[in-house]
Scaffold this motif. Sequence first.
Motif, PDB file in Angstrom:
ATOM      1  N   GLU A  54       7.130  70.905  38.216  1.00  6.48           N
ATOM      2  CA  GLU A  54       6.471  69.871  37.419  1.00  6.48           C
ATOM      3  C   GLU A  54       7.390  68.666  37.212  1.00  6.48           C
ATOM      4  N   ALA A  64       7.342  66.643  40.391  1.00  4.17           N
ATOM      5  CA  ALA A  64       6.098  65.878  40.517  1.00  4.17           C
ATOM      6  C   ALA A  64       6.139  64.585  39.729  1.00  4.17           C
ATOM      7  N   GLY A  91       3.092  61.764  45.747  1.00  4.96           N
ATOM      8  CA  GLY A  91       2.763  63.162  46.000  1.00  4.96           C
ATOM      9  C   GLY A  91       2.953  63.622  47.431  1.00  4.96           C
TER      10      GLY A  91
END
Length: 371
Positions: free
Chosen positions: A246, A249, A255
């Motif tokens: 996480e 990200a 992405g």
Amino acid sequence: EGGAAATGGGGGGGGGEVNVDVLLKIIPPTASISLSEFMSLAGIEYSEVLSMRLRKILLKAESLGATLEDVFHEWDVSCGGKGWITSSELEDKLRALGLLHNLSAKDAAPLLGKLDPNQTGKVTFGALMHFAGRDYTNYLEVKLRKLVHTSGLDAKDVFQVFDINSDGTMTRAEFLNGLRQLQGFQNAAEEEVAALLHRFDTTGDGYVSQDEFIKFMSHDFKVADLEARFVKILRKAVEMGTRRKECFAEFDGDGDGRVTVLEMHAALRNLSNTFESVSLEEVAELVRRFGSDDAHFSYSDFLTETSKRGVETPQTFGGRSLGGRASDASPPSHVRRLSLNQASVAAAPLSDQIDGLRGVPRSIIWWLHDQ
């Protein structure tokens, strides 16, 4: 307690549990068994338990204001001030802490081996840093920069001291020889010096030019400080339940599985006010340190480099095996999750915490703190 939980009663121990009755039947009634042998029968590597306890002690000392350098210096001075301590001296120190209570020298050996991985019989400060999950290369860089800045010499003069044959470049051997003449660097290992040299060598040719050295010694080029702050935020976020996937990200804007310099720069500036003055050049060097490619780092790179710096999902006896491979498993359900932005505030000194809270009047923050 253990990677395999012990249960009472005679029922089966499914799901990785160990039935105490079954375990006791394995041990002959007249046998004498040590604690480490007993834990081994239960499927627990006791040296990992001891390692976790020692790391917890060291990190607790840090939270109370004592650095790892302070801890090691105290041990070293009490053992003659050699700049390193022997494995037997370390064993005495750990017994004094109560960590090796009732353990034989044989049972204590695996833990001591983790602090002397090359089996030299010497435990250095660098080894203690690595054991505690701290970046020793970063420590050396900050220490060298501070030493140069307080010496009264400019970076060019210092480079000429290192450049023994005056050919305008500094080799690994010259760098090692020069460092070991400086106070506090006498015991730096060759592989640690090589890692530091790599940071100066921005062209990747195996040498450090005068321009590269001067650039890195610049007061305005403080990548080591940037890296330390970044890692501290990551460590706090992971400790409080945010998975490294996480965190990654948050930096990977498009992405695509890679974090570029521009993505990292934008993410840091969005993360906290304290990163707003960070330059693209400094972020580019930070990305280089985390990636196998100078232009970006992947998720695999991120896992590898953060693990080196002690950023890992908290290990619990009820989770994965203590001796297992580093993972990015979900934290226990009782752990309160902390976003990266919250972690950036929690990991900062109070003055930075106040400045880092966006959209909240400073007077209100101070009032809340006073309550």
